[in-house]
Design a protein around this motif. Structure first.
Motif, mmCIF file in Angstrom:
data_model
loop_
_atom_site.group_PDB
_atom_site.id
_atom_site.type_symbol
_atom_site.label_atom_id
_atom_site.label_comp_id
_atom_site.label_asym_id
_atom_site.label_seq_id
_atom_site.Cartn_x
_atom_site.Cartn_y
_atom_site.Cartn_z
ATOM 1 N N UNK A 1 0.818 -1.217 0.000
ATOM 2 C CA UNK A 1 0.000 0.000 0.000
ATOM 3 C C UNK A 1 0.850 1.265 0.000
ATOM 4 N N UNK A 2 2.154 1.099 -0.119
ATOM 5 C CA UNK A 2 3.068 2.223 -0.030
ATOM 6 C C UNK A 2 2.998 3.153 -1.227
ATOM 7 N N UNK A 3 3.845 4.162 -1.244
ATOM 8 C CA UNK A 3 3.797 5.189 -2.285
ATOM 9 C C UNK A 3 4.142 4.651 -3.661
ATOM 10 N N UNK B 1 21.041 23.936 12.631
ATOM 11 C CA UNK B 1 21.429 23.555 13.986
ATOM 12 C C UNK B 1 22.404 22.381 13.985
ATOM 13 N N UNK B 2 22.924 22.076 12.783
ATOM 14 C CA UNK B 2 23.907 20.995 12.608
ATOM 15 C C UNK B 2 23.314 19.606 12.832
ATOM 16 N N UNK B 3 22.014 19.473 12.757
ATOM 17 C CA UNK B 3 21.379 18.164 12.841
ATOM 18 C C UNK B 3 21.382 17.516 11.456
ATOM 19 N N UNK B 4 21.812 16.273 11.390
ATOM 20 C CA UNK B 4 21.718 15.530 10.133
ATOM 21 C C UNK B 4 20.263 15.149 9.898
ATOM 22 N N UNK B 5 19.799 15.360 8.695
ATOM 23 C CA UNK B 5 18.403 15.083 8.365
ATOM 24 C C UNK B 5 18.320 14.164 7.160
ATOM 25 N N UNK B 6 17.534 13.107 7.294
ATOM 26 C CA UNK B 6 17.316 12.133 6.224
ATOM 27 C C UNK B 6 15.828 12.208 5.866
ATOM 28 N N UNK B 7 15.531 12.557 4.620
ATOM 29 C CA UNK B 7 14.145 12.782 4.208
ATOM 30 C C UNK B 7 13.718 11.762 3.161
ATOM 31 N N UNK B 8 12.581 11.148 3.409
ATOM 32 C CA UNK B 8 11.933 10.271 2.437
ATOM 33 C C UNK B 8 10.767 11.057 1.840
ATOM 34 N N UNK B 9 10.817 11.308 0.548
ATOM 35 C CA UNK B 9 9.715 11.982 -0.145
ATOM 36 C C UNK B 9 8.829 10.915 -0.771
ATOM 37 N N UNK B 10 7.568 10.862 -0.331
ATOM 38 C CA UNK B 10 6.647 9.794 -0.724
ATOM 39 C C UNK B 10 5.487 10.400 -1.507
ATOM 40 N N UNK B 11 5.114 9.752 -2.611
ATOM 41 C CA UNK B 11 4.099 10.307 -3.501
ATOM 42 C C UNK B 11 3.018 9.278 -3.825
ATOM 43 N N UNK C 1 -4.054 7.304 2.912
ATOM 44 C CA UNK C 1 -4.684 7.042 4.201
ATOM 45 C C UNK C 1 -4.704 5.548 4.520
ATOM 46 N N UNK C 2 -4.879 4.730 3.501
ATOM 47 C CA UNK C 2 -4.855 3.279 3.687
ATOM 48 C C UNK C 2 -3.483 2.835 4.199
ATOM 49 N N UNK C 3 -2.434 3.399 3.629
ATOM 50 C CA UNK C 3 -1.074 3.074 4.074
ATOM 51 C C UNK C 3 -0.862 3.532 5.517
ATOM 52 N N UNK C 4 -1.260 4.761 5.832
ATOM 53 C CA UNK C 4 -1.079 5.300 7.185
ATOM 54 C C UNK C 4 -1.816 4.483 8.242
ATOM 55 N N UNK C 5 -2.999 3.979 7.862
ATOM 56 C CA UNK C 5 -3.842 3.256 8.812
ATOM 57 C C UNK C 5 -3.442 1.796 8.973
ATOM 58 N N UNK C 6 -2.509 1.308 8.170
ATOM 59 C CA UNK C 6 -2.088 -0.084 8.299
ATOM 60 C C UNK C 6 -1.456 -0.303 9.671
#
Length: 355
Positions: free
Chosen positions: A81-83, A95-105, A113-118
């Motif tokens: 059910x993922x993107x 602030x020198x924090x390392x950030x890892x971002x997943x962009x989901x479409x 919503x189906x994916x979120x509710x799993x």
């Protein structure tokens, strides 16, 4: 007269979204000086979802915990059910924090919503462990209707949100003049797209470690990307000399001082290859008080004018030989088409700085 003066141009707005008598058009009889393109989405798509799911780690934090968090997210986005499309990026914030971002479409809100509710996704996100493992998490979600966003590509290649589209347009006419961005948004034919209200920050279920941002109507998002994967070493050197300095300066201004001009948040990150190595691609991701604030920065602020001038210099040197490709995607959304949640994040993360 050159053959390019007679080239066929399309409207950025697809025919089924045009409003008779209202569809914007170029007032100039002259064609744009260079070609650009937009993504063409299926008529069956009414709304899309862009979910920026991020994890962050303080400079002295536990890198094993960060890696474990990233692996967990990768497993969740690979569910059936993922993107439909995913990209990953990394950066270091102010602030020198390392950030890892997943962009989901996704191409529908229901699918998202189906994916979120799993059980797996909801169980992982709501777990107390998210508050205790020393890693910060954020979820910034945008669900614009099909007539409230636009895409714009320097070459007819799918990028980012465009990967949900059925096809790419031919050369379009609404570009290379100030105001073209608005003219590519179908809703601008009948809506001023003026933002209303101010966002606020609240605790989720009175839990101080989980913060929600309550957005306002017609906030604006822009993702602006650069891709030099196909450039040779000579062109890369030119990009690093001519464009990159002004780009970094502009992104830095928006990240550190953007609030004074209506930019609520800005990140500048580098995309990752599937094997986890750094790709020759980057993007800026900005959230704005409204489209008008973004337009004002783009058309008149010295930081963006420098980027624009650098790009013009770059193209004047390379012309059609340039292999750098750029794009942007802009969306305007109602308050109930946005969602922001932050867990254990530092106070300057995303929209938390509005508190």
């Amino acid at each position: 007269m050159s053959t390019t003066d007679h080239r066929e141009l399309e409207s950025a707005i697809p025919e089924h979204l045009r409003k008779p008598g209202l569809c914007p058009f170029r007032s100039s009889a002259e064609p744009p000086p260079y070609p650009t393109y937009v993504a063409r989405f299926s008529k069956d798509i009414n709304q899309v979802v862009m979910c920026y799911l991020g994890i962050q780690l303080r400079p002295e934090g536990n890198r094993k915990a960060l890696k474990a968090a990233a692996i967990s997210v990768e497993e969740l986005v690979s569910l059936a059910s993922g993107p439909l499309y995913v990209d990953q990026a990394k950066g270091v914030d102010g602030d020198e924090y390392e950030t890892h971002i997943f962009a989901l479409f996704w191409d529908s809100v229901m699918a998202y919503q189906h994916w979120c509710a799993s059980d797996l996704v909801q169980g992982w996100w709501e777990s107390n462990q998210r508050e205790e493992d020393g890693v910060g998490y954020f979820k910034e979600v945008f669900m614009p209707k099909i007539d409230f966003f636009e895409t714009h590509y320097a070459t007819p290649e799918f990028q980012s949100l465009g990967n949900l589209a059925d096809a790419m347009s031919g050369e379009i006419k609404e570009h290379a003049y100030w105001g073209a961005m608005r003219h590519r948004i179908p809703a601008a034919q009948y809506d001023s797209l003026a933002s209303v209200g101010l966002p606020s920050v609240v605790s989720k279920h009175d839990n101080a470690k989980r913060k929600l941002v309550v957005p306002h109507d017609y906030m604006c998002l822009i993702r602006s990307g650069q891709n030099w994967e196909n450039a040779d070493q000579t062109e890369i050197a030119l990009y690093q000399k001519v464009i990159l300095p002004s780009l970094v300066q502009g992104m830095g201004y928006l990240s550190e001082q953007g609030l004074e001009i209506g930019c609520y948040s800005n990140r500048f990150v580098t995309l990752l290859c599937e094997d986890g190595y750094i790709a020759r691609q980057s993007y800026g991701l900005s959230y704005w008080s409204g489209l008008d604030a973004l337009e004002k920065w783009a058309s008149s602020h010295q930081t963006h004018l420098k980027i624009f001038a650098a790009a013009q210099e770059y193209m004047s040197k390379l012309g059609s030989e340039a292999r750098l490709t750029t794009y942007h995607e802009v969306a305007v959304m109602a308050a109930d088409e946005q969602y922001f949640e932050y867990i254990n994040c530092h106070p300057s993360t995303g929209l938390l700085q509005l508190a």
